[in-house]
Design a protein around this motif. Structure first.
Motif, mmCIF file in Angstrom:
data_model
loop_
_atom_site.group_PDB
_atom_site.id
_atom_site.type_symbol
_atom_site.label_atom_id
_atom_site.label_comp_id
_atom_site.label_asym_id
_atom_site.label_seq_id
_atom_site.Cartn_x
_atom_site.Cartn_y
_atom_site.Cartn_z
ATOM 1 N N LEU A 1 0.821 -1.124 -0.024
ATOM 2 C CA LEU A 1 0.107 -0.107 -0.124
ATOM 3 C C LEU A 1 0.786 1.255 -0.060
ATOM 4 O O LEU A 1 0.776 2.051 -0.785
ATOM 5 C CB LEU A 1 -0.982 0.055 1.208
ATOM 6 C CG LEU A 1 -1.773 1.206 1.491
ATOM 7 C CD1 LEU A 1 -2.721 1.654 0.371
ATOM 8 C CD2 LEU A 1 -2.505 1.268 2.827
ATOM 9 N N TYR A 2 1.776 1.278 0.775
ATOM 10 C CA TYR A 2 2.629 2.520 1.028
ATOM 11 C C TYR A 2 3.487 2.661 -0.308
ATOM 12 O O TYR A 2 3.897 3.863 -0.719
ATOM 13 C CB TYR A 2 3.495 2.349 2.220
ATOM 14 C CG TYR A 2 2.431 2.142 3.492
ATOM 15 C CD1 TYR A 2 1.611 3.231 3.843
ATOM 16 C CD2 TYR A 2 2.494 0.989 4.056
ATOM 17 C CE1 TYR A 2 0.760 2.968 4.923
ATOM 18 C CE2 TYR A 2 1.575 0.845 5.237
ATOM 19 C CZ TYR A 2 0.910 1.902 5.593
ATOM 20 O OH TYR A 2 -0.140 1.652 6.633
ATOM 21 N N GLU A 3 3.939 1.698 -0.811
ATOM 22 C CA GLU A 3 4.758 1.739 -2.105
ATOM 23 C C GLU A 3 4.203 2.641 -2.924
ATOM 24 O O GLU A 3 4.652 3.260 -3.978
ATOM 25 C CB GLU A 3 5.273 0.404 -2.584
ATOM 26 C CG GLU A 3 6.341 -0.306 -1.780
ATOM 27 C CD GLU A 3 6.583 -1.754 -2.049
ATOM 28 O OE1 GLU A 3 7.751 -2.357 -1.630
ATOM 29 O OE2 GLU A 3 5.720 -2.271 -2.839
ATOM 30 N N LYS A 4 2.714 2.227 -3.172
ATOM 31 C CA LYS A 4 1.923 2.988 -4.271
ATOM 32 C C LYS A 4 1.822 4.549 -4.181
ATOM 33 O O LYS A 4 1.407 5.354 -4.796
ATOM 34 C CB LYS A 4 0.699 2.402 -4.240
ATOM 35 C CG LYS A 4 0.394 1.178 -4.507
ATOM 36 C CD LYS A 4 -0.919 0.435 -4.551
ATOM 37 C CE LYS A 4 -1.068 -0.938 -4.735
ATOM 38 N NZ LYS A 4 -2.329 -1.461 -4.822
ATOM 39 N N PHE A 5 2.280 5.053 -2.821
ATOM 40 C CA PHE A 5 2.280 6.470 -2.483
ATOM 41 C C PHE A 5 3.620 6.979 -2.326
ATOM 42 O O PHE A 5 3.849 8.119 -1.802
ATOM 43 C CB PHE A 5 1.486 6.668 -1.218
ATOM 44 C CG PHE A 5 0.227 6.631 -1.341
ATOM 45 C CD1 PHE A 5 -0.856 7.732 -1.698
ATOM 46 C CD2 PHE A 5 -0.664 5.224 -1.013
ATOM 47 C CE1 PHE A 5 -1.881 7.604 -2.031
ATOM 48 C CE2 PHE A 5 -2.133 5.054 -1.144
ATOM 49 C CZ PHE A 5 -2.607 6.055 -1.530
ATOM 50 N N GLY A 6 4.620 6.179 -2.780
ATOM 51 C CA GLY A 6 5.976 6.679 -2.871
ATOM 52 C C GLY A 6 6.828 6.355 -1.753
ATOM 53 O O GLY A 6 8.146 6.960 -1.645
ATOM 54 N N TYR A 7 6.386 5.615 -0.859
ATOM 55 C CA TYR A 7 7.371 5.388 0.509
ATOM 56 C C TYR A 7 8.241 4.463 -0.003
ATOM 57 O O TYR A 7 7.952 3.422 -1.018
ATOM 58 C CB TYR A 7 6.415 4.834 1.525
ATOM 59 C CG TYR A 7 5.493 5.988 1.983
ATOM 60 C CD1 TYR A 7 5.823 6.395 3.110
ATOM 61 C CD2 TYR A 7 4.443 6.164 1.483
ATOM 62 C CE1 TYR A 7 5.016 7.647 3.693
ATOM 63 C CE2 TYR A 7 3.433 7.203 2.079
ATOM 64 C CZ TYR A 7 3.802 7.738 3.086
ATOM 65 O OH TYR A 7 3.155 8.824 3.539
ATOM 66 N N GLU A 8 9.481 4.387 0.426
ATOM 67 C CA GLU A 8 10.594 3.384 0.012
ATOM 68 C C GLU A 8 10.954 2.737 1.411
ATOM 69 O O GLU A 8 11.182 3.639 2.532
ATOM 70 C CB GLU A 8 11.639 4.096 -0.523
ATOM 71 C CG GLU A 8 11.384 4.760 -1.917
ATOM 72 C CD GLU A 8 12.338 5.585 -2.715
ATOM 73 O OE1 GLU A 8 13.220 5.962 -1.814
ATOM 74 O OE2 GLU A 8 12.369 6.035 -3.966
ATOM 75 N N PRO A 9 11.647 1.630 1.338
ATOM 76 C CA PRO A 9 12.425 0.991 2.455
ATOM 77 C C PRO A 9 13.643 1.971 2.714
ATOM 78 O O PRO A 9 14.237 2.258 1.932
ATOM 79 C CB PRO A 9 12.320 -0.541 2.250
ATOM 80 C CG PRO A 9 12.359 -0.512 0.809
ATOM 81 C CD PRO A 9 11.509 0.788 0.325
ATOM 82 N N VAL A 10 13.857 1.779 4.049
ATOM 83 C CA VAL A 10 15.246 2.568 4.694
ATOM 84 C C VAL A 10 15.944 1.184 5.010
ATOM 85 O O VAL A 10 16.128 1.191 6.108
ATOM 86 C CB VAL A 10 14.915 3.728 5.826
ATOM 87 C CG1 VAL A 10 16.186 4.386 6.313
ATOM 88 C CG2 VAL A 10 13.985 4.512 5.401
ATOM 89 N N ASN A 11 16.481 0.841 4.109
ATOM 90 C CA ASN A 11 17.717 -0.012 4.325
ATOM 91 C C ASN A 11 18.965 0.055 4.015
ATOM 92 O O ASN A 11 19.718 -0.655 3.421
ATOM 93 C CB ASN A 11 17.252 -1.413 3.499
ATOM 94 C CG ASN A 11 15.877 -1.965 3.952
ATOM 95 O OD1 ASN A 11 15.456 -1.975 5.310
ATOM 96 N ND2 ASN A 11 14.977 -2.532 3.321
ATOM 97 N N ARG A 12 19.576 1.244 4.491
ATOM 98 C CA ARG A 12 20.706 1.535 4.391
ATOM 99 C C ARG A 12 21.562 1.672 5.520
ATOM 100 O O ARG A 12 21.001 2.242 6.552
ATOM 101 C CB ARG A 12 20.879 3.091 3.814
ATOM 102 C CG ARG A 12 20.218 3.242 2.457
ATOM 103 C CD ARG A 12 20.555 4.560 1.785
ATOM 104 N NE ARG A 12 20.711 5.625 2.453
ATOM 105 C CZ ARG A 12 20.415 6.794 2.155
ATOM 106 N NH1 ARG A 12 19.748 7.250 1.213
ATOM 107 N NH2 ARG A 12 20.746 7.966 3.037
ATOM 108 N N PRO A 13 22.976 0.986 5.446
ATOM 109 C CA PRO A 13 23.552 1.005 6.836
ATOM 110 C C PRO A 13 23.840 2.483 7.574
ATOM 111 O O PRO A 13 24.120 3.287 6.821
ATOM 112 C CB PRO A 13 24.999 0.373 6.838
ATOM 113 C CG PRO A 13 24.732 -0.354 5.393
ATOM 114 C CD PRO A 13 23.511 0.540 4.628
ATOM 115 N N ASP A 14 23.868 2.424 8.771
ATOM 116 C CA ASP A 14 24.053 3.764 9.455
ATOM 117 C C ASP A 14 23.430 4.883 8.907
ATOM 118 O O ASP A 14 23.699 6.307 8.948
ATOM 119 C CB ASP A 14 25.475 4.132 9.506
ATOM 120 C CG ASP A 14 26.426 2.929 9.977
ATOM 121 O OD1 ASP A 14 25.969 2.469 10.825
ATOM 122 O OD2 ASP A 14 27.547 2.875 9.717
#
Length: 155
Positions: free
Chosen positions: A124-137
């Protein structure tokens, strides 16, 4: 437009409103206490969280059937949380409509960062432009998922 003014959207027999006086705190509590993210939360905590947030209640006729809470400074940052639609109203695109209403709210246009955590509806959230925050530090957190159960045990 005053971003603190009450906003409302209508669709068939449904209403989404930011009016806190329309919210059914007991209904919100009933759902949250059985949710995966706030299991065991007490009603006083729900009440206090609502008082200090921008809230979107979803109503079918006169009954509350959904909710979203936004913790925000009304200028640069918001944390979207406690999003739900009751099971018997799912499948009517209410979750999508709820997100559309949040994104249409005047406060949204100025926010530099909107954060949410989910394990149940990333699609659902991806459809609104949200992206996972999976970057170290990059994103840091203190997480206490059992805080409501721990508080009960101490009493």
């Amino acid at each position: 437009m005053d971003e603190l003014a009450i906003q409302e959207w209508r669709k068939e027999d449904y209403l989404i409103s930011t009016d806190k006086t329309k919210l059914d705190i007991s209904a919100i509590h009933r759902y949250l206490t059985r949710s995966t993210w706030a299991e065991g939360i007490d009603e006083e905590t729900v009440f206090n969280s609502v008082q200090h947030s921008l809230n979107f209640g979803v109503f079918y006729q006169d009954s509350q059937v959904g909710f979203a809470r936004v913790i925000t400074d009304y200028a640069t940052f918001a944390y979207l949380c406690d999003v739900y639609i009751l099971e018997e109203h799912q499948g009517n695109n209410l979750g999508r409509w709820l997100m559309t209403c949040f994104h249409a709210h005047p406060v949204f246009e100025n926010l530099r960062r909107i954060l949410l955590f989910t394990t149940t509806a990333p699609w659902l959230y991806e459809k609104f432009g949200y992206e996972p925050v999976n970057r170290p530090d990059y994103a840091w957190t203190i997480t206490r998922p059992d805080i409501y159960q721990t508080k009960k045990q101490k009493k």
